[in-house]
Design a protein around this motif. Structure first.
Motif, PDB file in Angstrom:
ATOM      1  N   THR A  23       0.801  -1.231   0.000  1.00 48.37           N
ATOM      2  CA  THR A  23       0.000   0.000   0.000  1.00 48.37           C
ATOM      3  C   THR A  23       0.829   1.273   0.000  1.00 48.37           C
ATOM      4  N   ARG A  24       1.650   1.466   1.017  1.00 43.63           N
ATOM      5  CA  ARG A  24       2.280   2.778   1.156  1.00 43.63           C
ATOM      6  C   ARG A  24       3.770   2.719   0.840  1.00 43.63           C
ATOM      7  N   LYS A  26       6.675   3.070   2.038  1.00 38.21           N
ATOM      8  CA  LYS A  26       7.494   3.193   3.242  1.00 38.21           C
ATOM      9  C   LYS A  26       8.873   2.593   2.977  1.00 38.21           C
ATOM     10  N   TYR A 127      -0.747  12.339  -5.856  1.00 44.69           N
ATOM     11  CA  TYR A 127      -0.506  11.858  -4.495  1.00 44.69           C
ATOM     12  C   TYR A 127      -1.754  12.072  -3.637  1.00 44.69           C
ATOM     13  N   ASP A 128      -2.266  10.997  -3.078  1.00 48.57           N
ATOM     14  CA  ASP A 128      -3.552  11.083  -2.366  1.00 48.57           C
ATOM     15  C   ASP A 128      -3.540  12.064  -1.196  1.00 48.57           C
ATOM     16  N   ARG A 129      -2.412  12.204  -0.528  1.00 52.10           N
ATOM     17  CA  ARG A 129      -2.402  13.073   0.653  1.00 52.10           C
ATOM     18  C   ARG A 129      -2.458  14.555   0.278  1.00 52.10           C
ATOM     19  N   ASN A 177       4.861  10.749  -7.773  1.00 48.85           N
ATOM     20  CA  ASN A 177       4.031   9.739  -7.114  1.00 48.85           C
ATOM     21  C   ASN A 177       2.670   9.760  -7.812  1.00 48.85           C
ATOM     22  N   THR A 362      -3.007  -0.108  -2.501  1.00 47.85           N
ATOM     23  CA  THR A 362      -3.610   1.201  -2.260  1.00 47.85           C
ATOM     24  C   THR A 362      -5.001   1.196  -2.899  1.00 47.85           C
ATOM     25  N   ALA A 382       3.489  -0.076  -4.674  1.00 56.17           N
ATOM     26  CA  ALA A 382       4.570   0.438  -3.821  1.00 56.17           C
ATOM     27  C   ALA A 382       5.448  -0.721  -3.354  1.00 56.17           C
TER      28      ALA A 382
END
Ligand SMILES: Cc1ncc(COP(=O)(O)O)c(C=O)c1O
Length: 415
Positions: A23-24, A26, A127-129, A177, A362, A382
């Motif tokens: 998902t992320r 990291k 980017y979702d954020r 991203n 995601t 990711a």
């Protein structure tokens, strides 16, 4: 392969009981291990920075000068035009946007929130954020297509010239991203030069992957701050970066570079918020990374860990998905993501199939404003966090889910 065969393969996949998470973006534990030395720095007796600054005390709102000098090569801006913050560049983006909403920018006649409906341009996929910040504060998002060399500039120029309610734009200009897109010099030039109806228009230039190369080619991009100033728009750009994916994602340094009036504006806005950032962490980063060469050497070690994971996904996609119509994926030269395009209407189905087989992706739609991908096509992959064997397993599972979703769709069309 027939639908029946794919369904049988999928059942076999489910029976394996995988639990994998793609998902992320990291860093993996092995990447974090590269910076373990930070945990014992600066050391019990090393707390006095340049200009006799006692890093244990309050103050130093803009950040230690040696830490700003250190990040100046990443931001491509002089130390005096940089402000350092604590560990998340996302917080800086959030705060600058909220400050503009509540107080206006240094060029605004009124706070953005008092200027009626306001909007941001959002290159998609993105980017979702970034999108979440806008959604949370009721800023209308206008999607703009991300082309091979950056956003569709004909569209961007047309929109910002005509509409004064468009106050800003999100950009991840390098190894974007999730697509890995690198903005061309001509796109940067047009962003710097374009006429905007809003005189307080701002580009949020999120250069999160400035030094995060996946190949030996160290791609560079044009300098938006310099180019905007050259076109008489010195205050247009806020350039963000952090060491989240250089040292520790949870305990790095965040930074923003901007024109001197923007820096002054930001420091004024920050004054009621904090008496100063964590300067011990800044000093620790200076001692550990030392200089530009130190950052480059560390990023090469990250590359050695990350590149094989990306290569594995790309190899598996090439083997399993080549030739499937309407399926494509990006081959990034840096950053943390691969963007997978599946046949229209299939992204949600692929993510659901993967989930039921123990591979979390995601959510489909996350790459678009309001979580809605109008074509239901884009999936963000990711590969950074799991180990190589897990990445391989996960990529094979995703490929099977894509094959199955595509076959289901084809079957429906055929009926
Ligand atoms: C484009 C982009 N910007 C910002 C961030 C987060 O950065 P930070 O950790 O500095 O808040 C990420 C993390 O995935 C990202 O992909």
């Amino acid at each position: 392969m027939s639908l029946k065969q794919l369904q049988a393969n999928y059942s076999a996949l489910q029976e394996r009981g995988l639990t994998l998470d793609l998902t992320r973006g990291k860093p993996s534990p092995q990447q974090l291990d590269l910076s373990t030395e930070l945990l014992s720095l600066p050391g019990a007796t090393d707390f006095v920075a340049e200009n006799a600054t006692d890093t244990r005390n309050y103050g130093g709102l803009q950040g230690l000068v040696e830490a700003r000098r250190l990040l100046s090569s990443v931001l491509e801006a002089p130390a005096e035009q940089i402000v350092l913050a604590n560990n998340a560049s996302l917080s800086l983006m959030h705060d600058i946007l909220v400050f503009a909403l509540l107080k206006g920018t240094c060029d605004s006649s009124e706070p953005w929130s008092k200027q009626g409906d306001i909007a941001f341009l959002c290159p998609v996929p993105g980017y979702d954020r970034h999108f979440k910040i806008c959604e949370d504060y009721g800023i209308r998002m206008i999607p703009v297509r991300l082309l091979e060399d950056g956003p569709d500039m004909d569209e961007v120029e047309r929109l910002v010239a005509a509409d004064a309610s468009i106050k800003g734009m999100w950009c991840v200009p390098k190894y974007s991203n999730p697509t890995g897109t690198v903005y061309s010099d001509s796109v940067v030039e047009r962003l710097a030069a374009m006429k905007t109806a809003a005189n307080d228009f701002r580009i949020f230039w999120d250069n999160a992957y400035a030094v995060h190369h996946l190949t030996e080619e160290q791609v560079s991009i044009a300098n938006l701050l310099e180019r905007s100033a050259a076109h008489g728009h010195a205050n247009r750009a806020f350039v963000f970066a952090s060491t989240s994916k250089i040292t520790f994602a949870g305990a790095g340094l965040a930074a923003v570079a901007a024109s001197k009036p923007n820096v002054q504006w930001l420091l004024t806005r920050l004054t009621p918020r904090t008496i100063g950032p964590d300067k011990i962490n800044q000093l620790r980063h200076v001692r550990f990374l030392k200089n530009q060469e130190g950052i480059t050497a560390l990023m090469e070690k990250h590359r050695q860990l990350l590149a094989p994971k990306f290569e594995a996904v790309l190899e598996i996609f090439a083997t399993e998905l080549s030739g499937l119509s309407d399926v494509s994926w990006t081959t990034p030269k840096g950053g943390y993501f691969i963007s997978l395009e599946v046949p229209a209407g299939c992204a949600k189905r692929v993510v659901a199939l993967a989930k039921d087989a123990g591979v979390v992706l995601t959510p489909a739609g996350a790459t678009h404003p309001y979580g809605k991908d109008p074509e239901d096509r884009t999936i963000r992959i990711a590969p950074s966090f799991p180990n190589l064997a897990e990445v391989q397993e996960a990529a094979k599972a995703v490929a099977l889910c894509v094959q199955l979703a595509a076959a289901e769709k084809f079957e429906q069309v055929a009926v």
